[in-house]
Write a protein that holds these residues in place. Structure first.
Motif, short mmCIF file in Angstrom:
data_model
loop_
_atom_site.label_atom_id
_atom_site.label_comp_id
_atom_site.label_asym_id
_atom_site.label_seq_id
_atom_site.Cartn_x
_atom_site.Cartn_y
_atom_site.Cartn_z
N ARG A 69 -21.90 32.72 20.40
CA ARG A 69 -21.02 33.47 19.50
C ARG A 69 -21.52 33.43 18.05
N LEU A 70 -22.63 32.75 17.81
CA LEU A 70 -23.15 32.56 16.45
C LEU A 70 -24.61 32.99 16.37
N PRO A 71 -24.87 34.29 16.32
CA PRO A 71 -26.26 34.76 16.24
C PRO A 71 -26.98 34.14 15.04
N GLY A 72 -28.22 33.76 15.27
CA GLY A 72 -29.01 33.17 14.19
C GLY A 72 -28.97 31.65 14.16
N TRP A 73 -28.02 31.06 14.88
CA TRP A 73 -27.91 29.60 14.94
C TRP A 73 -28.65 29.10 16.17
N GLN A 74 -29.24 27.93 16.04
CA GLN A 74 -29.94 27.33 17.17
C GLN A 74 -29.72 25.83 17.20
N ARG A 75 -29.94 25.27 18.36
CA ARG A 75 -29.85 23.82 18.53
C ARG A 75 -31.14 23.20 18.05
N GLN A 76 -31.04 22.15 17.25
CA GLN A 76 -32.20 21.41 16.80
C GLN A 76 -31.83 19.93 16.82
N GLY A 77 -32.22 19.26 17.89
CA GLY A 77 -31.86 17.84 18.03
C GLY A 77 -30.36 17.67 18.08
N PRO A 78 -29.82 16.76 17.28
CA PRO A 78 -28.38 16.51 17.31
C PRO A 78 -27.58 17.46 16.42
N ILE A 131 -26.99 21.80 14.80
CA ILE A 131 -27.23 23.23 14.91
C ILE A 131 -27.72 23.68 13.54
N THR A 132 -28.64 24.65 13.53
CA THR A 132 -29.24 25.09 12.28
C THR A 132 -29.33 26.60 12.19
N ARG A 133 -29.37 27.06 10.95
CA ARG A 133 -29.60 28.48 10.68
C ARG A 133 -30.38 28.59 9.39
N THR A 134 -31.40 29.43 9.39
CA THR A 134 -32.13 29.78 8.18
C THR A 134 -31.96 31.27 7.97
N ARG A 138 -13.47 16.37 16.22
CA ARG A 138 -14.62 15.49 16.00
C ARG A 138 -15.14 14.87 17.30
N ARG A 139 -14.73 15.41 18.42
CA ARG A 139 -15.25 14.96 19.72
C ARG A 139 -16.58 15.65 19.96
N PRO A 140 -17.61 14.89 20.36
CA PRO A 140 -18.90 15.54 20.66
C PRO A 140 -18.72 16.59 21.76
N LEU A 141 -19.33 17.73 21.57
CA LEU A 141 -19.26 18.78 22.57
C LEU A 141 -20.28 18.53 23.67
N THR A 142 -19.99 19.04 24.85
CA THR A 142 -20.95 18.99 25.94
C THR A 142 -22.04 20.03 25.68
N GLU A 143 -23.13 19.92 26.41
CA GLU A 143 -24.22 20.90 26.26
C GLU A 143 -23.73 22.31 26.57
N ASP A 144 -22.87 22.44 27.60
CA ASP A 144 -22.33 23.76 27.95
C ASP A 144 -21.46 24.31 26.83
N GLU A 145 -20.67 23.46 26.20
CA GLU A 145 -19.82 23.90 25.09
C GLU A 145 -20.66 24.32 23.89
N ILE A 146 -21.72 23.58 23.62
CA ILE A 146 -22.60 23.94 22.51
C ILE A 146 -23.28 25.28 22.79
N THR A 147 -23.79 25.45 24.00
CA THR A 147 -24.44 26.71 24.39
C THR A 147 -23.48 27.88 24.25
N ALA A 148 -22.26 27.71 24.72
CA ALA A 148 -21.26 28.78 24.61
C ALA A 148 -20.93 29.07 23.15
N GLY A 149 -20.81 28.03 22.34
CA GLY A 149 -20.53 28.22 20.93
C GLY A 149 -21.65 28.94 20.20
N GLY A 159 -21.89 11.54 16.36
CA GLY A 159 -23.22 11.46 16.94
C GLY A 159 -23.75 12.75 17.50
N GLY A 160 -23.25 13.88 17.02
CA GLY A 160 -23.75 15.16 17.51
C GLY A 160 -22.90 16.32 17.05
N VAL A 161 -22.97 17.40 17.79
CA VAL A 161 -22.27 18.64 17.45
C VAL A 161 -20.84 18.59 17.96
#
Length: 99
Positions: free
Chosen positions: A18-27, A29-32, A4-15, A78-80
């Motif tokens: 590995r997850l095609p179709g997911w994107q960052r949207q504000g605080p 991550i989303t997928r449709t 439950r520790r907020p990830l850094t921007e680099d950690e989110i980008t790396a994650g 407070g975030g991802v």
């Protein structure tokens, strides 16, 4: 490391890499994605609900006929967090089982 520790921007980008179709949207991550039909979409939602209960981590889900949108964020952090990335992978697996 706490899940439950907020990830850094680099950690989110790396994650997300590995997850095609997911994107960052504000605080969050989303997928449709579209299921084959409405019953298939509901089966995906049920599978995600079971995974979410097991993880004690619950997504926001929008259902529009066969189109599902998932938003993941750990509100208490407070975030991802790593939990969001883990649940995103389980959502992908639920979709893969229905297609």
């Amino acid at each position: 490391m706490s899940n439950r520790r907020p990830l850094t921007e680099d950690e989110i980008t790396a994650g997300l890499a590995r997850l095609p179709g997911w994107q960052r949207q504000g605080p969050a991550i989303t997928r449709t994605a579209d299921a084959a039909d409405f019953p298939s979409a509901i089966r995906v939602v049920v599978a995600v609900a079971e995974a979410a209960e097991e993880m004690d981590h619950h997504p926001d889900i929008d259902i529009r006929w066969r189109t599902l949108t998932f938003a993941l964020s750990t509100h208490s952090a407070g975030g991802v967090t790593d939990l969001d990335l883990q649940l995103a992978a389980r959502i992908d697996a639920a979709f893969n089982q229905q297609t």
